[in-house]
Design an enzyme around this catalytic site. Structure first.
Site, PDB file in Angstrom:
ATOM      1  N   THR A  17     -33.091   9.591 -61.224  1.00 38.95           N
ATOM      2  CA  THR A  17     -33.463   8.176 -61.281  1.00 38.95           C
ATOM      3  C   THR A  17     -32.637   7.325 -60.330  1.00 38.95           C
ATOM      4  O   THR A  17     -33.037   6.229 -59.961  1.00 38.95           O
ATOM      5  CB  THR A  17     -33.294   7.633 -62.715  1.00 38.95           C
ATOM      6  OG1 THR A  17     -31.955   7.904 -63.157  1.00 38.95           O
ATOM      7  CG2 THR A  17     -34.270   8.286 -63.662  1.00 38.95           C
ATOM      8  N   ARG A  21     -27.180  13.313 -57.165  1.00 36.98           N
ATOM      9  CA  ARG A  21     -25.784  13.313 -57.602  1.00 36.98           C
ATOM     10  C   ARG A  21     -25.350  14.739 -57.889  1.00 36.98           C
ATOM     11  O   ARG A  21     -26.010  15.451 -58.636  1.00 36.98           O
ATOM     12  CB  ARG A  21     -25.595  12.447 -58.854  1.00 36.98           C
ATOM     13  CG  ARG A  21     -25.829  10.977 -58.599  1.00 36.98           C
ATOM     14  CD  ARG A  21     -25.570  10.149 -59.834  1.00 36.98           C
ATOM     15  NE  ARG A  21     -25.925   8.753 -59.602  1.00 36.98           N
ATOM     16  CZ  ARG A  21     -25.904   7.816 -60.534  1.00 36.98           C
ATOM     17  NH1 ARG A  21     -25.556   8.124 -61.770  1.00 36.98           N
ATOM     18  NH2 ARG A  21     -26.236   6.574 -60.245  1.00 36.98           N
ATOM     19  N   SER A 112     -22.362   5.958 -58.916  1.00 32.15           N
ATOM     20  CA  SER A 112     -22.311   4.869 -59.886  1.00 32.15           C
ATOM     21  C   SER A 112     -21.063   4.927 -60.756  1.00 32.15           C
ATOM     22  O   SER A 112     -19.950   4.850 -60.272  1.00 32.15           O
ATOM     23  CB  SER A 112     -23.590   4.860 -60.729  1.00 32.15           C
ATOM     24  OG  SER A 112     -23.646   3.724 -61.555  1.00 32.15           O
ATOM     25  N   HIS A 113     -21.244   5.088 -62.054  1.00 32.48           N
ATOM     26  CA  HIS A 113     -20.156   5.035 -63.026  1.00 32.48           C
ATOM     27  C   HIS A 113     -19.504   6.398 -63.236  1.00 32.48           C
ATOM     28  O   HIS A 113     -18.614   6.524 -64.072  1.00 32.48           O
ATOM     29  CB  HIS A 113     -20.682   4.508 -64.358  1.00 32.48           C
ATOM     30  CG  HIS A 113     -21.856   5.302 -64.878  1.00 32.48           C
ATOM     31  ND1 HIS A 113     -23.065   5.318 -64.236  1.00 32.48           N
ATOM     32  CD2 HIS A 113     -21.994   6.116 -65.952  1.00 32.48           C
ATOM     33  CE1 HIS A 113     -23.901   6.098 -64.894  1.00 32.48           C
ATOM     34  NE2 HIS A 113     -23.282   6.600 -65.937  1.00 32.48           N
ATOM     35  N   LYS A 125     -28.418   7.792 -52.464  1.00 34.69           N
ATOM     36  CA  LYS A 125     -29.793   7.391 -52.776  1.00 34.69           C
ATOM     37  C   LYS A 125     -30.323   6.526 -51.643  1.00 34.69           C
ATOM     38  O   LYS A 125     -29.559   5.921 -50.883  1.00 34.69           O
ATOM     39  CB  LYS A 125     -29.883   6.662 -54.117  1.00 34.69           C
ATOM     40  CG  LYS A 125     -29.335   5.254 -54.154  1.00 34.69           C
ATOM     41  CD  LYS A 125     -29.702   4.591 -55.490  1.00 34.69           C
ATOM     42  CE  LYS A 125     -29.145   3.173 -55.569  1.00 34.69           C
ATOM     43  NZ  LYS A 125     -29.603   2.478 -56.789  1.00 34.69           N
ATOM     44  N   ASP A 273     -18.480  -1.441 -62.718  1.00 36.57           N
ATOM     45  CA  ASP A 273     -18.370   0.014 -62.590  1.00 36.57           C
ATOM     46  C   ASP A 273     -18.138   0.441 -61.150  1.00 36.57           C
ATOM     47  O   ASP A 273     -17.854  -0.369 -60.270  1.00 36.57           O
ATOM     48  CB  ASP A 273     -19.612   0.680 -63.164  1.00 36.57           C
ATOM     49  CG  ASP A 273     -20.841   0.478 -62.291  1.00 36.57           C
ATOM     50  OD1 ASP A 273     -20.933  -0.569 -61.629  1.00 36.57           O
ATOM     51  OD2 ASP A 273     -21.718   1.371 -62.255  1.00 36.57           O
ATOM     52  N   ASP A 275     -19.965   1.391 -58.540  1.00 37.56           N
ATOM     53  CA  ASP A 275     -20.681   0.808 -57.404  1.00 37.56           C
ATOM     54  C   ASP A 275     -21.045  -0.657 -57.615  1.00 37.56           C
ATOM     55  O   ASP A 275     -21.756  -1.239 -56.798  1.00 37.56           O
ATOM     56  CB  ASP A 275     -21.931   1.620 -57.085  1.00 37.56           C
ATOM     57  CG  ASP A 275     -22.995   1.560 -58.166  1.00 37.56           C
ATOM     58  OD1 ASP A 275     -22.636   1.390 -59.350  1.00 37.56           O
ATOM     59  OD2 ASP A 275     -24.192   1.690 -57.842  1.00 37.56           O
ATOM     60  N   ASP A 277     -22.822  -2.277 -60.050  1.00 41.27           N
ATOM     61  CA  ASP A 277     -24.097  -2.744 -60.590  1.00 41.27           C
ATOM     62  C   ASP A 277     -24.109  -2.881 -62.114  1.00 41.27           C
ATOM     63  O   ASP A 277     -25.073  -3.399 -62.674  1.00 41.27           O
ATOM     64  CB  ASP A 277     -25.265  -1.867 -60.115  1.00 41.27           C
ATOM     65  CG  ASP A 277     -25.173  -0.418 -60.572  1.00 41.27           C
ATOM     66  OD1 ASP A 277     -24.196  -0.058 -61.250  1.00 41.27           O
ATOM     67  OD2 ASP A 277     -26.103   0.354 -60.237  1.00 41.27           O
ATOM     68  N   ARG A 278     -23.056  -2.433 -62.790  1.00 41.13           N
ATOM     69  CA  ARG A 278     -23.006  -2.555 -64.246  1.00 41.13           C
ATOM     70  C   ARG A 278     -21.918  -3.532 -64.658  1.00 41.13           C
ATOM     71  O   ARG A 278     -21.041  -3.877 -63.872  1.00 41.13           O
ATOM     72  CB  ARG A 278     -22.741  -1.192 -64.886  1.00 41.13           C
ATOM     73  CG  ARG A 278     -23.804  -0.166 -64.583  1.00 41.13           C
ATOM     74  CD  ARG A 278     -23.511   1.171 -65.245  1.00 41.13           C
ATOM     75  NE  ARG A 278     -24.483   2.160 -64.822  1.00 41.13           N
ATOM     76  CZ  ARG A 278     -25.102   2.998 -65.629  1.00 41.13           C
ATOM     77  NH1 ARG A 278     -24.851   2.988 -66.924  1.00 41.13           N
ATOM     78  NH2 ARG A 278     -25.975   3.870 -65.165  1.00 41.13           N
ATOM     79  N   GLU A 359     -30.876  -3.420 -68.845  1.00 44.05           N
ATOM     80  CA  GLU A 359     -30.860  -2.121 -69.507  1.00 44.05           C
ATOM     81  C   GLU A 359     -29.663  -2.040 -70.430  1.00 44.05           C
ATOM     82  O   GLU A 359     -28.599  -2.618 -70.145  1.00 44.05           O
ATOM     83  CB  GLU A 359     -30.782  -1.000 -68.475  1.00 44.05           C
ATOM     84  CG  GLU A 359     -31.970  -0.948 -67.544  1.00 44.05           C
ATOM     85  CD  GLU A 359     -31.900   0.214 -66.569  1.00 44.05           C
ATOM     86  OE1 GLU A 359     -32.969   0.745 -66.239  1.00 44.05           O
ATOM     87  OE2 GLU A 359     -30.787   0.586 -66.151  1.00 44.05           O
ATOM     88  N   SER A 361     -27.675   0.210 -70.747  1.00 43.73           N
ATOM     89  CA  SER A 361     -26.574   0.925 -70.105  1.00 43.73           C
ATOM     90  C   SER A 361     -25.732   0.001 -69.246  1.00 43.73           C
ATOM     91  O   SER A 361     -25.146   0.426 -68.263  1.00 43.73           O
ATOM     92  CB  SER A 361     -27.117   2.083 -69.272  1.00 43.73           C
ATOM     93  OG  SER A 361     -28.097   1.633 -68.355  1.00 43.73           O
ATOM     94  N   LYS A 372     -29.591  -3.817 -60.318  1.00 43.84           N
ATOM     95  CA  LYS A 372     -28.767  -4.487 -61.311  1.00 43.84           C
ATOM     96  C   LYS A 372     -27.487  -4.950 -60.625  1.00 43.84           C
ATOM     97  O   LYS A 372     -27.102  -4.423 -59.588  1.00 43.84           O
ATOM     98  CB  LYS A 372     -28.481  -3.576 -62.494  1.00 43.84           C
ATOM     99  CG  LYS A 372     -28.068  -2.158 -62.193  1.00 43.84           C
ATOM    100  CD  LYS A 372     -28.016  -1.348 -63.480  1.00 43.84           C
ATOM    101  CE  LYS A 372     -27.671   0.110 -63.223  1.00 43.84           C
ATOM    102  NZ  LYS A 372     -28.849   0.892 -62.799  1.00 43.84           N
ATOM    103  N   ARG A 492     -28.972  11.208 -75.047  1.00 43.21           N
ATOM    104  CA  ARG A 492     -28.672   9.839 -75.460  1.00 43.21           C
ATOM    105  C   ARG A 492     -29.534   9.483 -76.662  1.00 43.21           C
ATOM    106  O   ARG A 492     -30.756   9.668 -76.644  1.00 43.21           O
ATOM    107  CB  ARG A 492     -28.905   8.861 -74.305  1.00 43.21           C
ATOM    108  CG  ARG A 492     -27.837   9.035 -73.235  1.00 43.21           C
ATOM    109  CD  ARG A 492     -27.853   7.987 -72.173  1.00 43.21           C
ATOM    110  NE  ARG A 492     -26.642   8.105 -71.373  1.00 43.21           N
ATOM    111  CZ  ARG A 492     -26.521   7.730 -70.115  1.00 43.21           C
ATOM    112  NH1 ARG A 492     -27.551   7.188 -69.493  1.00 43.21           N
ATOM    113  NH2 ARG A 492     -25.381   7.873 -69.474  1.00 43.21           N
TER     114      ARG A 492
END
Length: 537
Positions: A17, A21, A112-113, A125, A273, A275, A277-278, A359, A361, A372, A492
């Site tokens: 998604t 990775r 990401s995280h 990506k 996080d 990158d 985005d969170r 989201e 997450s 995000k 999850r």
């Protein structure tokens, strides 16, 4: 001079998604990163004379892969590559650059995280011209190409200095090294009332987690908004994130949580996080779940200049709590429930059907970019605090009093053997037709399904997006396998209970019967051997 390098395919380069990775050592295999980057360029049209954005979160291997990507891009016919200084670009900043510079797309180098370092994770990506993640038709074509590739092509050139602003040529392509923060910070100043935030004299603690948002937070929070020096913690991006896990949750940002629960806590606490985005939002003595944060931001967005004319719609991923739906209903605007993955939000944003998305997450964002955006959420919260003069706790309690409260948690079972995880989900799907009417303690199943999404913008259908079990009265449990890990599978389990009036309960207590029902329905202990989740958020 352009040179062809013979290669053979790798069979494990199917993007998830959020791109591809893998462990660093996988990417360090000869031709591995080169094959994937070349495959991206092989399947996208319009490269000749186009602009490409390249940047990443600063994790281990970031600089090396950027140098490779530059040489391959030059051979592919791009006229210009825009690269963040030091190889740094947060994911939302990359999305913004793609949009404002009219780029064909961009390579975002991040996991990401996920942890970073020589023995940890790396990722690549591709984002398309709208600034958002590539849609499934692109990633499917990309995967197919990785299985047939027999050569990659690169301009023969030395590495360039990624730390020097300005332009250099690689082959016939101009490489422009830009300040990674400037354009993004200028966009934030347009969306939010910086003078009002400065005038509010708020105190704050921000944990950049030794990841990409450090430079952005130093410039925006400390320099432009005037927060005290030291407000930004762990503000220097490190290749291994200081040995920490750059995931902004209560486990990995525990020191921030302790700061915000202390008697002398500042007004506001936040983290972002790997990158950028969170986000994690914590007020003095009040943690706000990502699902609640989405709802509260949407309810109060009109207080910020960029959203003063109201929202066109609100979108949330299916596992995210329904709290935002109640805000949409009160505002008289559409609420959309999509699969997990920001690309689904991108379609709605491009179509002008939604303004704010989120989201569970810890990702929230709006139509200002197509990703995000962690700092965006932090700044909107600060704008709301400045405009209302209220604390985070007061805003949360008043929101629940008006809308009711969705008690919510996510249980992650990490590194589960893939066969076991797949067996659990297959068995669960076989039970769906017979679950309605069954009782688990005081809970009765009302409906159960395997979520499928019919995209209202293009008519596409995405199936098998997660199993939903809805109980009479509005509680529910959702099961899905995550696509963001690099080994094994992450199961999850999302747990939600709605209460119209009981807003002061303890989340663990309020969800206890749903936790028990989740195991009884799915056989989590039986399939995984785990009696407790690895992470609770």
């Amino acid at each position: 001079m352009i040179r062809d390098y013979p290669t053979t395919p790798f069979t494990d380069q199917k993007p998830g998604t959020s791109g591809l990775r893998k462990k660093v050592k996988v990417f360090q295999q000869p031709n591995y990163a080169e094959n994937f980057v070349q495959s991206v360029f092989d399947v996208i049209d319009g490269k000749q004379g186009a602009t490409l954005v390249i940047g990443g979160d600063g994790r281990f291997l970031n600089r090396e892969v950027i140098q490779v990507a530059i040489r391959i891009a030059a051979a592919a016919g791009f006229a210009r590559a825009i690269v963040g200084r030091g190889g740094i670009l947060s994911t939302p900043a990359a999305s913004n650059l793609i949009r404002i510079r009219g780029a064909l797309g961009g390579l975002v180098l991040s996991a990401s995280h996920n942890p970073g370092g020589p023995d940890e994770d790396f990722g690549i990506k591709y984002n398309i011209a709208n600034g958002g993640p590539a849609p499934e038709k692109v990633t499917e074509a990309l995967h197919a190409r990785t299985l047939t590739i027999d050569r990659w092509r690169a301009v023969e050139a030395d590495d360039i200095d990624l730390d020097a602003l300005g332009e250099v040529k690689v082959g016939e392509m101009i490489v422009e090294i830009v300040d990674p923060v400037a354009d993004y910070a200028a966009l934030m100043e347009k969306l939010f009332d910086f003078p009002a935030i400065r005038a509010a004299n708020l105190t704050m603690a921000f944990d950049a987690m030794s990841a990409v948002t450090g430079p952005y937070a130093h410039d925006i929070l400390e320099n432009r908004l005037g927060f005290a020096p030291g407000t930004v913690r762990n503000g220097t991006p490190l290749p291994d994130f200081g040995g920490h896990h750059p995931d902004p949750n209560l486990v990995h940002a525990h020191e921030l949580y302790e700061t915000m629960m202390a008697p002398d806590a500042p007004d506001f606490g936040a983290a972002s996080d790997g990158d950028g985005d969170r986000n994690l939002i914590i007020g003095r003595h009040r943690f706000v779940t990502p699902s609640d944060s989405l709802a509260m931001l949407a309810a109060n967005a009109h207080l910020a200049p960029g959203y003063k004319d109201g929202l066109k719609g609100i979108a949330r991923s299916m596992p995210t709590s329904a709290a935002a739906d109640r805000v949409a209903a009160k505002l008289g605007i559409p609420a959309y429930e999509t699969p997990t993955g920001w690309k689904f939000f991108g379609n709605l944003l491009d179509a002008g059907m939604a303004t704010i998305c989120g989201e569970e997450s810890a990702g929230t964002g709006s139509d200002h970019v197509r990703e995000k955006d962690g700092l965006w959420a932090v700044l909107l919260w600060l704008n709301i605090l400045a405009a209302t003069g209220k604390s985070v706790d007061t805003i949360a309690r008043e929101h629940w009093a008006a809308y009711g409260r969705n008690y919510y948690a996510r249980h992650d079972y990490e590194g589960v053997e893939s066969d076991r995880a797949d067996t659990l989900m297959a068995e669960l799907r076989r039970k769906l037709a017979t679950l309605p009417g069954e009782r688990f303690g005081d809970l009765e199943v009302e409906t159960a399904d395997d979520f499928a999404y019919h995209d209202p913008t293009d008519g596409s259908v995405s199936r098998n997006q997660g199993v939903r079990v809805l109980f009479v009265g509005g509680s529910r449990v959702v099961f899905r396998l995550s696509g963001t890990g690099t080994s094994g599978a992450t199961l999850r389990v999302y747990l939600e209970r709605f209460e119209a009036d009981a807003i002061d309960g303890d989340t663990t207590d309020m969800l206890a019967d749903i936790v028990a029902a989740a195991d009884a329905i799915a056989g989590i202990v039986r399939h995984t051997g785990r009696t407790e989740p690895d992470v609770v958020t």
